[in-house]
Design a protein around this motif. Structure first.
Motif, PDB file in Angstrom:
ATOM      1  N   MET A   1       0.788  -1.217   0.147  1.00 50.10           N
ATOM      2  CA  MET A   1       0.141   0.070   0.085  1.00 50.10           C
ATOM      3  C   MET A   1       0.989   1.397  -0.043  1.00 50.10           C
ATOM      4  SD  MET A   1      -2.950   0.996   2.734  1.00 50.10           S
ATOM      5  CE  MET A   1      -3.788   2.632   2.588  1.00 50.10           C
ATOM      6  N   ALA A   2       0.410   2.230  -0.844  1.00 49.61           N
ATOM      7  CA  ALA A   2       1.261   3.418  -0.880  1.00 49.61           C
ATOM      8  C   ALA A   2       1.035   4.239   0.419  1.00 49.61           C
ATOM      9  CB  ALA A   2       0.963   4.437  -2.021  1.00 49.61           C
ATOM     10  N   LYS A   3       2.135   4.858   0.881  1.00 48.15           N
ATOM     11  CA  LYS A   3       2.277   5.749   1.848  1.00 48.15           C
ATOM     12  C   LYS A   3       2.492   7.061   1.735  1.00 48.15           C
ATOM     13  CE  LYS A   3       4.396   2.088   5.004  1.00 48.15           C
ATOM     14  NZ  LYS A   3       5.474   1.800   5.621  1.00 48.15           N
ATOM     15  N   LYS A   4       1.837   8.407   2.518  1.00 47.88           N
ATOM     16  CA  LYS A   4       2.189   9.537   2.351  1.00 47.88           C
ATOM     17  C   LYS A   4       3.268   9.933   2.980  1.00 47.88           C
ATOM     18  CE  LYS A   4      -2.680  10.710   1.185  1.00 47.88           C
ATOM     19  NZ  LYS A   4      -3.775  11.686   1.511  1.00 47.88           N
ATOM     20  N   LYS A   5       4.169  10.759   2.317  1.00 47.34           N
ATOM     21  CA  LYS A   5       5.217  11.343   3.036  1.00 47.34           C
ATOM     22  C   LYS A   5       5.633  12.743   2.626  1.00 47.34           C
ATOM     23  CE  LYS A   5      10.276  10.625   3.478  1.00 47.34           C
ATOM     24  NZ  LYS A   5      11.534   9.777   2.878  1.00 47.34           N
ATOM     25  N   THR A   6       5.788  13.635   3.457  1.00 51.25           N
ATOM     26  CA  THR A   6       5.880  15.092   3.309  1.00 51.25           C
ATOM     27  C   THR A   6       7.381  15.551   3.021  1.00 51.25           C
ATOM     28  OG1 THR A   6       4.027  15.565   5.049  1.00 51.25           O
ATOM     29  CG2 THR A   6       5.397  17.189   4.331  1.00 51.25           C
ATOM     30  N   LYS A   7       7.496  16.401   2.027  1.00 52.26           N
ATOM     31  CA  LYS A   7       8.966  16.956   1.781  1.00 52.26           C
ATOM     32  C   LYS A   7       8.705  18.211   1.273  1.00 52.26           C
ATOM     33  CE  LYS A   7       8.381  15.033  -3.347  1.00 52.26           C
ATOM     34  NZ  LYS A   7       9.008  14.310  -4.375  1.00 52.26           N
ATOM     35  N   TYR A   8       9.853  18.913   1.330  1.00 52.44           N
ATOM     36  CA  TYR A   8       9.968  20.282   0.893  1.00 52.44           C
ATOM     37  C   TYR A   8      10.704  20.478  -0.432  1.00 52.44           C
ATOM     38  CZ  TYR A   8       7.985  20.974   5.774  1.00 52.44           C
ATOM     39  OH  TYR A   8       7.119  20.785   6.572  1.00 52.44           O
ATOM     40  N   ILE A   9      10.150  21.345  -1.468  1.00 54.05           N
ATOM     41  CA  ILE A   9      10.765  21.385  -2.616  1.00 54.05           C
ATOM     42  C   ILE A   9      10.853  22.900  -2.961  1.00 54.05           C
ATOM     43  CG2 ILE A   9      10.482  20.968  -5.111  1.00 54.05           C
ATOM     44  CD1 ILE A   9       8.603  18.748  -4.641  1.00 54.05           C
ATOM     45  N   CYS A  10      12.152  23.355  -3.407  1.00 54.97           N
ATOM     46  CA  CYS A  10      12.451  24.589  -3.667  1.00 54.97           C
ATOM     47  C   CYS A  10      11.594  25.070  -5.230  1.00 54.97           C
ATOM     48  CB  CYS A  10      13.946  24.818  -3.743  1.00 54.97           C
ATOM     49  SG  CYS A  10      14.221  26.558  -4.450  1.00 54.97           S
ATOM     50  N   GLN A  11      10.899  26.012  -4.996  1.00 55.96           N
ATOM     51  CA  GLN A  11      10.238  26.373  -6.158  1.00 55.96           C
ATOM     52  C   GLN A  11      11.039  27.084  -7.359  1.00 55.96           C
ATOM     53  OE1 GLN A  11       6.604  25.819  -6.369  1.00 55.96           O
ATOM     54  NE2 GLN A  11       7.616  24.556  -4.641  1.00 55.96           N
ATOM     55  N   SER A  12      12.452  27.445  -7.139  1.00 53.52           N
ATOM     56  CA  SER A  12      13.277  28.003  -8.063  1.00 53.52           C
ATOM     57  C   SER A  12      13.834  27.017  -8.924  1.00 53.52           C
ATOM     58  CB  SER A  12      14.134  29.048  -7.245  1.00 53.52           C
ATOM     59  OG  SER A  12      13.537  30.049  -6.866  1.00 53.52           O
ATOM     60  N   CYS A  13      14.488  25.668  -8.215  1.00 55.39           N
ATOM     61  CA  CYS A  13      15.524  25.054  -8.639  1.00 55.39           C
ATOM     62  C   CYS A  13      14.995  23.663  -8.513  1.00 55.39           C
ATOM     63  CB  CYS A  13      16.872  25.282  -8.232  1.00 55.39           C
ATOM     64  SG  CYS A  13      16.984  24.621  -6.458  1.00 55.39           S
ATOM     65  N   GLY A  14      14.150  23.129  -7.684  1.00 58.69           N
ATOM     66  CA  GLY A  14      13.558  21.808  -7.495  1.00 58.69           C
ATOM     67  C   GLY A  14      14.277  21.079  -6.550  1.00 58.69           C
ATOM     68  N   TYR A  15      15.207  21.869  -5.778  1.00 58.21           N
ATOM     69  CA  TYR A  15      15.757  21.011  -4.698  1.00 58.21           C
ATOM     70  C   TYR A  15      14.991  20.387  -3.523  1.00 58.21           C
ATOM     71  CZ  TYR A  15      19.062  20.064  -0.865  1.00 58.21           C
ATOM     72  OH  TYR A  15      20.042  19.479  -0.042  1.00 58.21           O
ATOM     73  N   GLU A  16      15.039  19.254  -3.198  1.00 58.64           N
ATOM     74  CA  GLU A  16      14.135  18.380  -2.330  1.00 58.64           C
ATOM     75  C   GLU A  16      14.700  18.279  -1.084  1.00 58.64           C
ATOM     76  OE1 GLU A  16      12.682  14.743  -3.853  1.00 58.64           O
ATOM     77  OE2 GLU A  16      11.888  15.842  -5.788  1.00 58.64           O
ATOM     78  N   SER A  17      14.055  18.545   0.269  1.00 65.15           N
ATOM     79  CA  SER A  17      14.817  18.139   1.776  1.00 65.15           C
ATOM     80  C   SER A  17      13.444  17.559   2.306  1.00 65.15           C
ATOM     81  CB  SER A  17      14.971  19.648   2.056  1.00 65.15           C
ATOM     82  OG  SER A  17      15.421  19.566   3.202  1.00 65.15           O
ATOM     83  N   ALA A  18      14.203  16.971   3.382  1.00 67.06           N
ATOM     84  CA  ALA A  18      12.891  16.393   4.275  1.00 67.06           C
ATOM     85  C   ALA A  18      12.372  17.125   5.352  1.00 67.06           C
ATOM     86  CB  ALA A  18      13.737  15.067   4.853  1.00 67.06           C
ATOM     87  N   LYS A  19      13.016  18.338   5.634  1.00 66.03           N
ATOM     88  CA  LYS A  19      12.748  19.253   6.302  1.00 66.03           C
ATOM     89  C   LYS A  19      12.753  20.599   5.695  1.00 66.03           C
ATOM     90  CE  LYS A  19      17.072  20.163   8.329  1.00 66.03           C
ATOM     91  NZ  LYS A  19      18.168  20.174   9.766  1.00 66.03           N
TER      92      LYS A  19
END
Length: 456
Positions: A1-19
C-alpha cells in the motif's frame, strides 16, 4: 500500500529536502521551500516513447539512418517564422515566457487563427479564461475560423482525452502554471506539477507529431517561473519582452533545436492586436536628436539580422564621493570597463564623472561589437562634442585600447548604408574580402584613440 510522505521542494530549482529550510542549498534563494505530499510506493507511470509503443526500438548505426528535411508550417507572421527558424516544426514543444499583460496570449491566439485558416485543426486550451472570455478577445482581434477549437480546462487527463478526440495538428496551452496532473498531490504551478505536466505534453507532442505551444509565467527577475528543468525539456524557448509604456514588443529565442538562437522579432501592439515590424532599425532611429552630444549609432546583430540602435550617454560631474554608473539595455560592467580603458589609454579623466547610458528603444544589447559605439558616445558627452548624424560605429574594444574584428561585418555595413549612413568606423582587420556598398566611406581603425581622431 502506498504511503504519504511530506517533503519540501524549492520552487526555483527543484531541490528536495525532508525538512523546511529558509535558504535553499541548491540555488541560494530564500523562502522558496514549499511543503508537498509525496506518495511512496509503486505507481504506474507512462514511459516516454518516440515511436509506436507496440514496437520495441533498437540501437541503430548512425550511418544507416535515413535523413530528411523536417517539414515546417509557416505562419503569416514573418517575424515569428524567423525566430522559430523558418516555421513551426511538427512534434515540437515551444515555450513562450513573458511579463503579465505583455501580449503572449494575444500573439498565440492570432497565430492559432492563421494556422487554422490553412485547414489545419488548432486546439487552444485556456486555463485562465472561460470560453466566452476567449471568444470576446478573439472578436476584438477579428479572429475566427471553423478549424480553431477553444477549450477551457486545467485537468491534464481531460486535455489528453480532448486531444485524442479532436486530433489537432497544433495545440496551445495557456498557461502551464494552471494545468495540473490529478495523480500529483501538490498544487497547480508547483515544481512537481509543472515537471509532470510538461513531461506528459512532451510525450504527446513526440508520439502524435503535434506542435504544442506552452505559455509560461516569469518571475520578478524575468526568468521562466518553475524549475530550470522546464527549459531543458522543451525544444524551443522564446521570451516576449517589452515595456508596458511602449507599444513595441520583442520576441527573442534563447533556445532552439531547429534553428538559430538569439534571433529577434519585432512587433507593435495595436488595438487590433500585434502587427509585425519589418524594418526595426527605422523605429530605433526615428526620434534621434541631431547635433546632440553623447549620441552614436551601432550596427548590432540579433541572430542573423542586423539592427541599427542608438546609444546615448550622459557624462556629468559627480556630487558624491563615488561616481554613479547606470546603464539601461547595456551591461553595467561593460560600461565600467570601457570607461577605464578611455581613462588609461586615451587620457580622459572620468574618475570623478557620473555616467548614464541607454540603448534607445528598449532593446537589450549584449554583443561585443557595441564597445566602440559605447566608448565614442561616452567621449562625445564628456567633451560635449556631437558626432556626425551620418556616422556609424562597429567594433570590439580590448583592455589595451585596440579595436578588434567582429563577425558579419558586410551585413552590418549594408544595413547602415540602406538607412543613409555615409561614414562607418570599423576595425582595420575587418577591411578586405568583401564588397563595400556605393556611396559609403568605410574607415578602419586600430585603436580607440584612432577612432576618436577620425570622428572629432
Amino acid at each position: 500500500m502506498a504511503k504519504k510522505k511530506t517533503k519540501y521542494i524549492c520552487q526555483s530549482c527543484g531541490y528536495e529536502s525532508a525538512k523546511w529550510m529558509g535558504r535553499c542549498p541548491g540555488c541560494g534563494e530564500w523562502n522558496q521551500m514549499v511543503e508537498e505530499v509525496n506518495i511512496v510506493g509503486k505507481q504506474p507511470r507512462h514511459s516516454f516513447q518516440h515511436t509506436d509503443p507496440n514496437h520495441q526500438s533498437k540501437a541503430t548505426s548512425i550511418t544507416s539512418i535515413a535523413t530528411k528535411r523536417e517539414p515546417r508550417v509557416t505562419t503569416q507572421m514573418k517575424e515569428l517564422n524567423r525566430v522559430l527558424g523558418g516555421g513551426v516544426v511538427a512534434g515540437s514543444l515551444v515555450l513562450i515566457g513573458g511579463d503579465p499583460g505583455i501580449g503572449k496570449s494575444t500573439l498565440l491566439l492570432q497565430v492559432s487563427a492563421q494556422l487554422a485558416k490553412t485547414e489545419q485543426k488548432v486546439l487552444y486550451i485556456s486555463g485562465e479564461e472561460s470560453i466566452r472570455q476567449t471568444k470576446l478577445r478573439a472578436d476584438r482581434l477579428h479572429v475566427s475560423s471553423p478549424e480553431l477549437y477553444i477549450y477551457a480546462e486545467t485537468n491534464l487527463e481531460a486535455i489528453h482525452l480532448t486531444i485524442d478526440e479532436i486530433s489537432p495538428q497544433f495545440v496551445v496551452i495557456d498557461s502551464i502554471q494552471t494545468v495540473y496532473h490529478p495523480e500529483v498531490t501538490s498544487a497547480p504551478g508547483s515544481v512537481s506539477q509543472v515537471r509532470e505536466c510538461t513531461s506528459e505534453l512532451m510525450r504527446i507532442a513526440k508520439t502524435k507529431g503535434i506542435a504544442i505551444f506552452i505559455v509560461g509565467h516569469v518571475t520578478k527577475e524575468g526568468a521562466i517561473a518553475g524549475p530550470r528543468l522546464l527549459e531543458h525539456m522543451v525544444d524551443t524557448v522564446l521570451y516576449f519582452e517589452g515595456e508596458r509604456h511602449h507599444t513595441y514588443r520583442i520576441l527573442r529565442a534563447v533556445k532552439n533545436r531547429f534553428g538559430s538562437t538569439n534571433e529577434m522579432g519585432i512587433f507593435e501592439m495595436k488595438e487590433s492586436g500585434l502587427t509585425e515590424v519589418e524594418n526595426p532599425s527605422e523605429i530605433f532611429l526615428e526620434e534621434r536628436s541631431k547635433g546632440a552630444s553623447g549620441s552614436t549609432v551601432v550596427a548590432s546583430m540579433e541572430g542573423t539580422r542586423p539592427v541599427l540602435v542608438e546609444i546615448q550617454a550622459l557624462i556629468s560631474p559627480t556630487s558624491f564621493g563615488n561616481p554613479r554608473r547606470m546603464a539601461t539595455g547595456i551591461d553595467h560592467n561593460r560600461v565600467s570597463l570601457l570607461m577605464a580603458v578611455l581613462e588609461k589609454r586615451v587620457g580622459l579623466l572620468l574618475q570623478n564623472q557620473d555616467a548614464y547610458l541607454k540603448a534607445a528603444g528598449g532593446v537589450k544589447l549584449d554583443e561585443p561589437a557595441i564597445d566602440l559605439a559605447v566608448a565614442i558616445s561616452i567621449a562625445s558627452s564628456f567633451r560635449d562634442q556631437p558626432t556626425r548624424a551620418t556616422d556609424c560605429m562597429i567594433g570590439e574594444v580590448g583592455l589595451t585600447g585596440e579595436v578588434r574584428r567582429v563577425s558579419r561585418i558586410e551585413q552590418r555595413v549594408q544595413e547602415a548604408a540602406k538607412l543613409g549612413f555615409e561614414r562607418i568606423i570599423i576595425p582595420e582587420n575587418n577591411l578586405g574580402g568583401w564588397t563595400i556598398p556605393g556611396g559609403v566611406e568605410v574607415i578602419g581603425v586600430k585603436t580607440v584613440g584612432d577612432a576618436l581622431q577620425q570622428i572629432f
